[in-house]
Design a protein around this motif. Sequence first.
Motif, PDB file in Angstrom:
ATOM      1  N   ASN A  49      61.412 130.585 -17.529  1.00 15.00           N
ATOM      2  CA  ASN A  49      60.323 130.528 -16.558  1.00 15.00           C
ATOM      3  C   ASN A  49      60.160 131.902 -15.921  1.00 15.00           C
ATOM      4  OD1 ASN A  49      59.296 130.250 -13.692  1.00 15.00           O
ATOM      5  ND2 ASN A  49      58.904 128.168 -14.426  1.00 15.00           N
ATOM      6  N   GLN A  51      57.783 132.849 -13.653  1.00 21.52           N
ATOM      7  CA  GLN A  51      57.448 132.800 -12.230  1.00 21.52           C
ATOM      8  C   GLN A  51      58.701 132.828 -11.357  1.00 21.52           C
ATOM      9  OE1 GLN A  51      56.091 130.992 -14.637  1.00 21.52           O
ATOM     10  NE2 GLN A  51      54.096 130.103 -14.091  1.00 21.52           N
ATOM     11  N   HIS A  52      59.670 132.014 -11.757  1.00 20.57           N
ATOM     12  CA  HIS A  52      60.884 131.887 -10.936  1.00 20.57           C
ATOM     13  C   HIS A  52      62.078 132.623 -11.535  1.00 20.57           C
ATOM     14  CE1 HIS A  52      58.628 129.057  -8.552  1.00 20.57           C
ATOM     15  NE2 HIS A  52      58.349 128.366  -9.653  1.00 20.57           N
ATOM     16  N   GLN A  53      61.819 133.366 -12.628  1.00 21.77           N
ATOM     17  CA  GLN A  53      62.857 134.194 -13.253  1.00 21.77           C
ATOM     18  C   GLN A  53      64.114 133.382 -13.593  1.00 21.77           C
ATOM     19  OE1 GLN A  53      62.461 138.102 -13.513  1.00 21.77           O
ATOM     20  NE2 GLN A  53      60.568 136.975 -13.815  1.00 21.77           N
TER      21      GLN A  53
END
Length: 342
Positions: A49, A51-53
């Motif tokens: 992911n 976006q949230h690394q």
Amino acid sequence: AFVLSAQTQQFEKIDLLLNSSIQDNHPGLGVGIIKDGEIIYERYKGLSNLQHQIPFSQKTRSNIASTAKQFTALMILELSLDQKLNLEEDFRKYFPNLYPEVKEEIKIRHLLNHTSGIQEYVNLLADEGPVWWKRVGLNNNDIIDLLEQQKNLAFKPGSNYEYSNSNYIILAMIIEKVTGVSFNDYSNDFFKNMGMIETAFVKRYMEVIPNRANPYSDWGRGEWWETPTVTKTNGDGFLYTTLNDQLIFEQKLQSINDEQHLLKISQAPIPNSEINSYGFGLKLNDRLNRKAIHHDGVTLGFHAQTLRFPEDKLTIFIISNNGNIRSDLLADEIASYLLTKE
């Protein structure tokens, strides 16, 4: 004969290949290798992911797309071995509203190896409006409705091979008709019995799937884009699973010697079939000039590859959410490192 030579060197080569294919902050992948029933290599790289690394890891559940067809086929094969259905019967026994004007038999086995002549629903949808992945909530019933509008087949059943996802949508629906259980519930029990507890076909297009990877590609723009997942078709793909669960399955497969076992039969061509290059949801043509059993899957940024060399008891499984790389080419390259001449 072929043998596995100095493994450490081979693994270093594979590490280098993965490092050069994927950057740590890019969408990721998991690679597993099974030899003689043992997991000899398991590696994760990149992010599940952006976006949230969140790293792509053993917990990551990713969509293996058409690589899932083997499991739908396996359920159909099991039902046939239990004499709940017959691969030689016309599938319209269960769907009399489909192709009523077609005189030839369209057997269940024709669906299994894409020799039915039933057209690809992806193309049929594209012909009439927005592409499939823009159709919010599109599900198996919608596909059946679409196929009910088709009068003719592309060719006489058994006379040709043409890959079509429609076949596997119908097979999933046949499972429901035969068992009286929803495909989701039936397949969930099937995977649990296989010890694959993190594997399930998508149930609702908006459902939360724990540890789910998101699909990314840069579409040639030089920046990552995420493709929305708004459909809910099943059986042809949309199986969310972990590399770990797939390795459990591959180990099981390698450990079976009984020729009459469900898993063993599933790796062979379909009895009485007109073509032998595709079997129970699996491609049976050679890879790297040797006998291979394999399947790839690609759905937008998601993709996967299972590549088995049965004579070497060697399997490579790749699962990824990075649309810029190709798991089929990676699998071939990894295999070429491992299959060294004596």
